[in-house]
Write a protein that holds these residues in place. Structure first.
Motif, mmCIF file in Angstrom:
data_model
loop_
_atom_site.group_PDB
_atom_site.id
_atom_site.type_symbol
_atom_site.label_atom_id
_atom_site.label_comp_id
_atom_site.label_asym_id
_atom_site.label_seq_id
_atom_site.Cartn_x
_atom_site.Cartn_y
_atom_site.Cartn_z
ATOM 1 N N GLU A 252 129.574 92.345 95.023
ATOM 2 C CA GLU A 252 128.529 92.833 94.137
ATOM 3 C C GLU A 252 127.676 93.878 94.850
ATOM 4 O O GLU A 252 127.415 93.779 96.048
ATOM 5 C CB GLU A 252 127.650 91.669 93.682
ATOM 6 C CG GLU A 252 128.393 90.658 92.808
ATOM 7 C CD GLU A 252 127.494 89.524 92.373
ATOM 8 O OE1 GLU A 252 126.444 89.316 93.021
ATOM 9 O OE2 GLU A 252 127.838 88.845 91.392
ATOM 10 N N SER B 18 129.178 94.667 89.321
ATOM 11 C CA SER B 18 130.276 93.797 89.722
ATOM 12 C C SER B 18 131.507 94.191 88.917
ATOM 13 O O SER B 18 131.550 94.011 87.704
ATOM 14 C CB SER B 18 129.919 92.326 89.468
ATOM 15 O OG SER B 18 131.008 91.484 89.803
ATOM 16 N N LYS C 113 124.189 88.674 83.444
ATOM 17 C CA LYS C 113 124.924 88.076 84.551
ATOM 18 C C LYS C 113 124.659 86.578 84.653
ATOM 19 O O LYS C 113 123.587 86.099 84.309
ATOM 20 C CB LYS C 113 124.538 88.772 85.855
ATOM 21 C CG LYS C 113 125.380 88.383 87.050
ATOM 22 C CD LYS C 113 124.986 89.185 88.259
ATOM 23 C CE LYS C 113 125.769 88.749 89.481
ATOM 24 N NZ LYS C 113 127.211 88.910 89.281
ATOM 25 N N LYS D 216 127.569 91.642 81.066
ATOM 26 C CA LYS D 216 127.720 90.652 82.118
ATOM 27 C C LYS D 216 127.441 91.199 83.521
ATOM 28 O O LYS D 216 127.290 90.427 84.466
ATOM 29 C CB LYS D 216 129.121 90.048 82.079
ATOM 30 C CG LYS D 216 129.409 89.233 80.821
ATOM 31 C CD LYS D 216 128.462 88.039 80.678
ATOM 32 C CE LYS D 216 128.698 86.976 81.723
ATOM 33 N NZ LYS D 216 127.804 85.801 81.545
ATOM 34 N N ASP D 217 127.385 92.492 83.685
ATOM 35 C CA ASP D 217 127.086 93.040 85.014
ATOM 36 C C ASP D 217 125.589 93.235 85.231
ATOM 37 O O ASP D 217 125.167 93.590 86.328
ATOM 38 C CB ASP D 217 127.808 94.374 85.206
ATOM 39 C CG ASP D 217 127.317 95.413 84.219
ATOM 40 O OD1 ASP D 217 127.400 95.148 83.015
ATOM 41 O OD2 ASP D 217 126.846 96.479 84.655
ATOM 42 N N GLU E 70 121.882 92.049 85.823
ATOM 43 C CA GLU E 70 121.150 90.865 86.274
ATOM 44 C C GLU E 70 119.635 91.079 86.275
ATOM 45 O O GLU E 70 118.883 90.183 86.636
ATOM 46 C CB GLU E 70 121.609 90.444 87.665
ATOM 47 C CG GLU E 70 121.119 91.297 88.799
ATOM 48 C CD GLU E 70 121.290 90.602 90.144
ATOM 49 O OE1 GLU E 70 120.695 91.089 91.112
ATOM 50 O OE2 GLU E 70 122.015 89.599 90.231
#
Length: 355
Positions: A122, A166, A238, A268-269, A271
């Motif tokens: 990451e 990621s 994330k 989803k990447d 955060e």
């Protein structure tokens, strides 16, 4: 049929190093599509026999002449290079006594859809979105065999984004930044210069570029699509389970008018809670109403305003004067579709709407 000498539009095959291999003087079904924040595309057809003869003269076969994913299609309108990008699908067809080859090229931004970052670990990021894009493209091109020939151009200061990459597709990353609330615009020119525009790409041409019906608009179509309505969006960032980052945004005014129309958006990447919230807010801002989109068929070759006077991202004025439909509105150009017939006559369709 227009001869090569008098043709305004030139389609030509170019090597990866920029050398002209062949001019496609007998190409038919020539088309070009330019779109905001998208790669754009160009396509053509060629009679199989004509392509075979031309290729043989150059010591090539039709397939090696076009060379998908290696050779480049360039499109000129007069002295202006309108498009360039790798030739990708090439289709050869036989039917009865006829043979045909069709090919399509995508603009340089497509190359970024084949590149990823943070495959092994990451990578956190924090900073101006345009600068992040610039750093990533520079990093990709420094990899062995990774140079795409892209050149930095205008990188305007935009807004700050934070998060962690990621296994992130670079084209999708740029799309995230262009679709974020207060996001930027991004393009790669036919000469491989990449630019970041903030807040938007384009100019106000509403005083000089005016489309009217009746007049220089031959037909106009208005699309109001209620099926795309979303006024309650739940964003997933994330993490997993109780560690999963989420954000929810609602447009209460839209819910009062229409009821609740929900959707789940996956990022989803991402955060960073603030950035995830910005992305979801942008989704709701764009989808909580039913803004009209217009497809305008413009009178082409020889009509005013000429294609050279407007571009993707520009604001133009549109007027409709009909007994049953009247409006006057400043609208932004999102897409330009051009078809060129064998006499070089242009058929132009604009996709325009509110920003």
């Amino acid at each position: 049929m227009t001869s090569l000498l008098s043709s305004q539009w030139v389609y030509q095959i170019v090597s990866p190093t920029g050398s002209v291999i062949a001019r496609l003087i007998d190409a038919s079904s020539r088309s070009l599509k330019l779109a905001l924040n998208k790669p754009g595309e160009a396509s053509f057809n060629y009679a199989l026999e004509s392509l075979y003869i031309m290729a043989a003269r150059l010591g090539e076969t039709p397939l090696s002449l076009l060379s998908p994913a290696r050779n480049v299609l360039e499109v000129y309108r007069g002295d202006v290079k309108m498009f360039a990008g790798p030739i990708l699908p090439v289709t050869r067809t036989l039917s009865g006594v006829e043979g045909n080859v069709s090919a399509k090229a995508l603009g340089w931004k497509w190359l970024l859809s084949k590149r990823y970052i943070a495959l092994d670990e990451e990578v956190p990021y924090s900073g101006d979105m345009g600068l992040i894009i610039d750093i990533i493209i520079t990093y990709l091109q420094a990899q062995t065999y990774g140079d795409m020939g892209l050149i930095p151009g205008t990188i305007q200061t935009s807004q700050v984004a934070e998060g962690v990459f990621s296994r992130k597709n670079v084209n999708e990353l740029i799309d995230d930044f262009t679709s974020a609330s207060g996001g930027l615009d991004f393009d790669i020119t036919p000469d491989k210069v990449y630019n970041v525009y903030y807040p938007i790409k384009g100019q106000d041409k509403t005083d000089s570029v005016i489309f009217t019906y009746p007049g220089n608009i031959s037909s106009i179509e208005e699309i109001n699509d209620g099926a795309k309505l979303v006024n309650s969006a739940f964003g997933v960032g994330k993490g997993w389970g109780t560690q999963e980052l989420t954000a929810e945004r609602d447009n209460v005014d839209s819910q009062i008018a229409f009821g609740i129309f929900q959707d789940i958006k996956s990022y989803k990447d991402v955060e960073n809670a603030t950035f995830l919230g910005d992305l979801i807010q942008q989704d709701v801002d764009e989808l909580s109403g039913i803004p009209p989109t217009y497809k305008i068929q413009v009178n082409g070759s020889g009509s005013s305003p000429d294609l050279s006077l407007y571009n993707i991202g520009d604001f133009v004025k549109v007027k409709v004067n009909d007994p049953f439909w009247k409006f006057e509105q400043n609208l932004r150009i999102f897409e330009i579709h051009i078809d060129i017939d064998h006499n070089d006559k242009e058929s132009i369709e604009l996709v325009v709407g509110l920003i």
